[in-house]
Design an enzyme around this catalytic site. Structure first.
Site, mmCIF file in Angstrom:
data_model
loop_
_atom_site.group_PDB
_atom_site.id
_atom_site.type_symbol
_atom_site.label_atom_id
_atom_site.label_comp_id
_atom_site.label_asym_id
_atom_site.label_seq_id
_atom_site.Cartn_x
_atom_site.Cartn_y
_atom_site.Cartn_z
ATOM 1 N N SER A 7 0.865 -1.184 0.000
ATOM 2 C CA SER A 7 0.000 0.000 0.000
ATOM 3 C C SER A 7 0.899 1.231 0.000
ATOM 4 C CB SER A 7 -0.879 -0.008 1.255
ATOM 5 O OG SER A 7 -1.262 1.320 1.572
ATOM 6 N N HIS A 32 -1.386 -1.317 -4.135
ATOM 7 C CA HIS A 32 -2.657 -0.972 -3.510
ATOM 8 C C HIS A 32 -2.699 0.552 -3.309
ATOM 9 C CE1 HIS A 32 -6.127 -2.004 -0.864
ATOM 10 N NE2 HIS A 32 -5.724 -0.995 -0.113
ATOM 11 N N ASP A 34 -4.938 3.629 -1.868
ATOM 12 C CA ASP A 34 -6.068 3.957 -0.989
ATOM 13 C C ASP A 34 -6.614 5.337 -1.323
ATOM 14 O OD1 ASP A 34 -6.188 1.698 0.927
ATOM 15 O OD2 ASP A 34 -4.115 2.284 1.300
ATOM 16 N N MET A 36 -9.316 8.159 -0.206
ATOM 17 C CA MET A 36 -10.145 8.584 0.933
ATOM 18 C C MET A 36 -10.734 9.961 0.657
ATOM 19 S SD MET A 36 -7.564 7.528 3.957
ATOM 20 C CE MET A 36 -6.900 5.886 4.060
ATOM 21 N N HIS A 65 -8.495 1.018 -3.874
ATOM 22 C CA HIS A 65 -9.409 0.798 -2.748
ATOM 23 C C HIS A 65 -10.161 2.102 -2.471
ATOM 24 C CE1 HIS A 65 -9.640 -0.199 1.885
ATOM 25 N NE2 HIS A 65 -10.836 -0.114 1.326
ATOM 26 N N MET A 67 -12.435 4.392 -0.549
ATOM 27 C CA MET A 67 -13.083 4.645 0.751
ATOM 28 C C MET A 67 -13.778 5.996 0.618
ATOM 29 S SD MET A 67 -9.940 3.292 3.080
ATOM 30 C CE MET A 67 -8.801 3.431 1.721
ATOM 31 N N MET A 136 -11.272 -5.792 5.826
ATOM 32 C CA MET A 136 -10.488 -4.783 6.554
ATOM 33 C C MET A 136 -10.074 -5.359 7.907
ATOM 34 S SD MET A 136 -10.034 -2.044 4.731
ATOM 35 C CE MET A 136 -9.063 -1.277 6.017
ATOM 36 N N PHE A 142 -6.563 5.183 8.049
ATOM 37 C CA PHE A 142 -5.172 5.520 8.390
ATOM 38 C C PHE A 142 -4.261 4.314 8.212
ATOM 39 C CE2 PHE A 142 -8.092 8.118 10.762
ATOM 40 C CZ PHE A 142 -7.612 9.404 10.522
ATOM 41 N N GLY A 143 -3.014 4.600 7.871
ATOM 42 C CA GLY A 143 -2.013 3.541 7.847
ATOM 43 C C GLY A 143 -1.437 3.394 9.253
ATOM 44 N N GLY A 144 -0.707 2.341 9.464
ATOM 45 C CA GLY A 144 0.022 2.169 10.720
ATOM 46 C C GLY A 144 -0.813 1.843 11.938
ATOM 47 N N ASP A 174 -6.454 -6.314 4.652
ATOM 48 C CA ASP A 174 -5.850 -4.983 4.564
ATOM 49 C C ASP A 174 -5.815 -4.290 5.925
ATOM 50 O OD1 ASP A 174 -5.031 -2.448 3.811
ATOM 51 O OD2 ASP A 174 -6.853 -1.964 2.677
ATOM 52 N N GLY A 176 -2.587 -3.269 9.143
ATOM 53 C CA GLY A 176 -1.868 -3.769 10.319
ATOM 54 C C GLY A 176 -1.151 -5.088 10.122
ATOM 55 N N GLY A 196 1.248 -1.888 4.228
ATOM 56 C CA GLY A 196 1.692 -0.513 4.052
ATOM 57 C C GLY A 196 2.893 -0.208 4.899
ATOM 58 N N SER A 197 2.645 0.359 6.088
ATOM 59 C CA SER A 197 3.728 0.901 6.902
ATOM 60 C C SER A 197 4.816 -0.114 7.267
ATOM 61 C CB SER A 197 3.164 1.556 8.160
ATOM 62 O OG SER A 197 2.293 0.676 8.795
#
Ligand code: DX5
Ligand code: ZN
Length: 237
Positions: A7, A32, A34, A36, A65, A67, A136, A142-144, A174, A176, A196-197
């Site tokens: 991501s 990926h 995102d 938003m 994705h 959102m 999800m 949010f990431g992380g 998707d 964490g 992602g993170s």
């Protein structure tokens, strides 16, 4: 075999060119992205122009994705921008069937996403129409964030639902995901791991990618070995 889908949400935008090159060299196939809108989720991220730039620069499969609410207002923008797969949230529109059909008619693959609080069984009447289900594992926005443990149970439920209906969409998880939970997700049959993170915020991205990838490969080897023993057992049994 399960795949890592990076991501870009938490990536350093000024370093994006290098990052994409690293991903390509590593053999990453999907990206990926995102999207938003500040309504469906309390954050803003990228727009269609971002997708278009990445489309022009590289040959990844673009997994977009959405959102956003209502997704109907944004579909054409992202189709035109070059998305290969568009995933919309079940919770984001009362007309999910129409939205999924529209995405497919436009020539893109269609995915459906559900939030951690949405029961998996609500997918029952739409799952046969989608190419991918995105589960999800954090609340979107949010990431992380920390992985929600109940996702394991939900992944199991989803696998069972697919089996009982005789459908086999790709299953993407998707949020964490990291070295701690990836193994269990693989055991439960995840196909696409959005990460992602854990990758983009790592000091040594290449090393992190290799670590995660080797967990996937080891699992796969284990599965193949098991299948082999089962086959041998069957022929002699
Ligand atoms: C969250 C996004 C995720 C997120 C994943 O709303 O949908 O794709 O970027 O990032 P990590 O792996 O940092 O949770
Ligand atoms: Zn996402």
């Amino acid at each position: 075999m399960a795949q890592i889908v990076p991501s870009l949400l938490s990536a350093d935008i000024l370093d994006l060119k290098n990052l994409l090159e690293e991903f390509r060299d590593f053999g990453i196939e999907w990206l990926h992205i995102d999207i938003m809108d500040g309504h469906f989720v309390p954050n803003l991220s990228f727009g269609p122009q971002f997708v278009e730039s990445i489309r022009e620069g590289d040959k990844f499969l673009l997994d977009v994705h959405l959102m956003v609410t209502p997704p109907e207002n944004f579909l054409d923008l992202f189709i035109k921008a070059g998305a290969d797969l568009i995933t919309v949230h079940l919770e984001s529109t009362p007309h999910i069937h129409r939205v999924i059909s529209y995405i497919k008619i436009s020539g893109c693959k269609a995915g459906i996403a559900i939030n951690p609080g949405t029961p998996v069984f609500l997918l029952e009447d739409i799952i046969k129409d989608v190419d991918l289900v995105l589960l999800m594992s954090v609340n979107p926005g949010f990431g992380g964030q920390e992985f929600i443990e109940n996702t394991f149970k939900r992944l199991k439920d989803l696998r069972e639902l697919c089996k009982s209906l005789g459908v086999s969409p790709l299953i993407e998880v998707d949020g964490g995901i990291n070295g701690e939970n990836i193994e269990k997700l693989l055991d439960l049959g995840v196909d696409m791991l959005v990460i992602g993170s854990a990758i983009t915020r790592s000091k040594d991205r290449r090393l992190r990618l290799s670590e995660l990838d080797s967990i996937i490969k080891k699992k796969q080897e284990g599965i193949l070995e098991l299948q082999f023993h089962k086959k041998v057992g069957e022929s002699y049994g």
